[in-house]
Write a protein that holds these residues in place. Sequence first.
Motif, PDB file in Angstrom:
ATOM      1  N   PRO A  11      50.324 103.424  93.148  1.00 52.96           N
ATOM      2  CA  PRO A  11      51.406 102.691  93.816  1.00 52.96           C
ATOM      3  C   PRO A  11      52.768 102.873  93.152  1.00 52.96           C
ATOM      4  O   PRO A  11      53.786 102.927  93.835  1.00 52.96           O
ATOM      5  N   ASP A  12      52.806 102.982  91.812  1.00 55.10           N
ATOM      6  CA  ASP A  12      54.098 103.145  91.150  1.00 55.10           C
ATOM      7  C   ASP A  12      54.732 104.499  91.470  1.00 55.10           C
ATOM      8  O   ASP A  12      55.952 104.617  91.532  1.00 55.10           O
ATOM      9  N   ARG A  13      53.927 105.529  91.711  1.00 51.62           N
ATOM     10  CA  ARG A  13      54.450 106.836  92.138  1.00 51.62           C
ATOM     11  C   ARG A  13      55.083 106.704  93.515  1.00 51.62           C
ATOM     12  O   ARG A  13      56.166 107.233  93.754  1.00 51.62           O
ATOM     13  N   ASN A  14      54.399 106.016  94.403  1.00 52.32           N
ATOM     14  CA  ASN A  14      54.927 105.825  95.751  1.00 52.32           C
ATOM     15  C   ASN A  14      56.224 105.014  95.708  1.00 52.32           C
ATOM     16  O   ASN A  14      57.180 105.329  96.415  1.00 52.32           O
ATOM     17  N   GLN A  15      56.232 103.987  94.887  1.00 52.09           N
ATOM     18  CA  GLN A  15      57.428 103.164  94.754  1.00 52.09           C
ATOM     19  C   GLN A  15      58.572 103.988  94.171  1.00 52.09           C
ATOM     20  O   GLN A  15      59.716 103.889  94.627  1.00 52.09           O
ATOM     21  N   ARG A  16      58.274 104.823  93.200  1.00 55.79           N
ATOM     22  CA  ARG A  16      59.304 105.681  92.587  1.00 55.79           C
ATOM     23  C   ARG A  16      59.877 106.646  93.625  1.00 55.79           C
ATOM     24  O   ARG A  16      61.086 106.850  93.698  1.00 55.79           O
ATOM     25  N   LEU A  17      59.017 107.232  94.447  1.00 56.12           N
ATOM     26  CA  LEU A  17      59.475 108.136  95.489  1.00 56.12           C
ATOM     27  C   LEU A  17      60.357 107.398  96.487  1.00 56.12           C
ATOM     28  O   LEU A  17      61.414 107.905  96.879  1.00 56.12           O
ATOM     29  N   GLU A  18      59.942 106.212  96.882  1.00 53.15           N
ATOM     30  CA  GLU A  18      60.756 105.431  97.820  1.00 53.15           C
ATOM     31  C   GLU A  18      62.136 105.148  97.247  1.00 53.15           C
ATOM     32  O   GLU A  18      63.137 105.209  97.967  1.00 53.15           O
ATOM     33  N   GLN A  19      62.215 104.868  95.952  1.00 52.21           N
ATOM     34  CA  GLN A  19      63.507 104.640  95.313  1.00 52.21           C
ATOM     35  C   GLN A  19      64.372 105.904  95.361  1.00 52.21           C
ATOM     36  O   GLN A  19      65.566 105.842  95.655  1.00 52.21           O
ATOM     37  N   LEU A  20      63.748 107.048  95.073  1.00 56.66           N
ATOM     38  CA  LEU A  20      64.492 108.313  95.095  1.00 56.66           C
ATOM     39  C   LEU A  20      64.953 108.657  96.506  1.00 56.66           C
ATOM     40  O   LEU A  20      66.082 109.117  96.698  1.00 56.66           O
TER      41      LEU A  20
END
Length: 174
Positions: A11-20
């Motif tokens: 989930p943190d990877r997905n959240q990081r991508l959404e931020q980018l």
Amino acid sequence: MSNVKGPDNAPDRNQRLEQLVDRYQEQVMRMCFLYLCDKTLAEDAMQETFLKVYRALDTFRGEASEKTWIMRIAIRTCYDMNHSGWFRVFNRQVTPDMVPETAVPFEESDDELMNAVIRLPIRLREVILLYYYQHMNVNETAESLGISQSSVSGRLKRGRERLKAMMEGSEFDE
């Protein structure tokens, strides 16, 4: 983006991508559009760019800024698309009305300049776009394009000279 498969689907990877994506989507879209001169292709390139970013999140070392890293991926993606076999026969005529909207609207006087920038050879266009439109410095532009800082400076100089000639009405070919 939750259905995208990557090396680690935490989930943190997905959240990081959404931020980018939230932070750089507009800039990447504009860069891709100005590079490819077609909205649909630019959207495809933007999506491909963020897929590549997602897959490479673990390899980002932080030696360059996130923006520089993402723009480099976007430029390489556009370059690959631009050099595919079918793309060479595609007729691309761009007008300023076709350029995706930005948060800060352009002045009408910018239309002539944007048309001139779009008509620049790609090697000059990409440094002008990164330096002036993406607000990258010479070092970040060099990192994004994988060229030396002196090459960026030289291309900026030639690009400005070419733009000045175009704006004065005395176009010349490379």
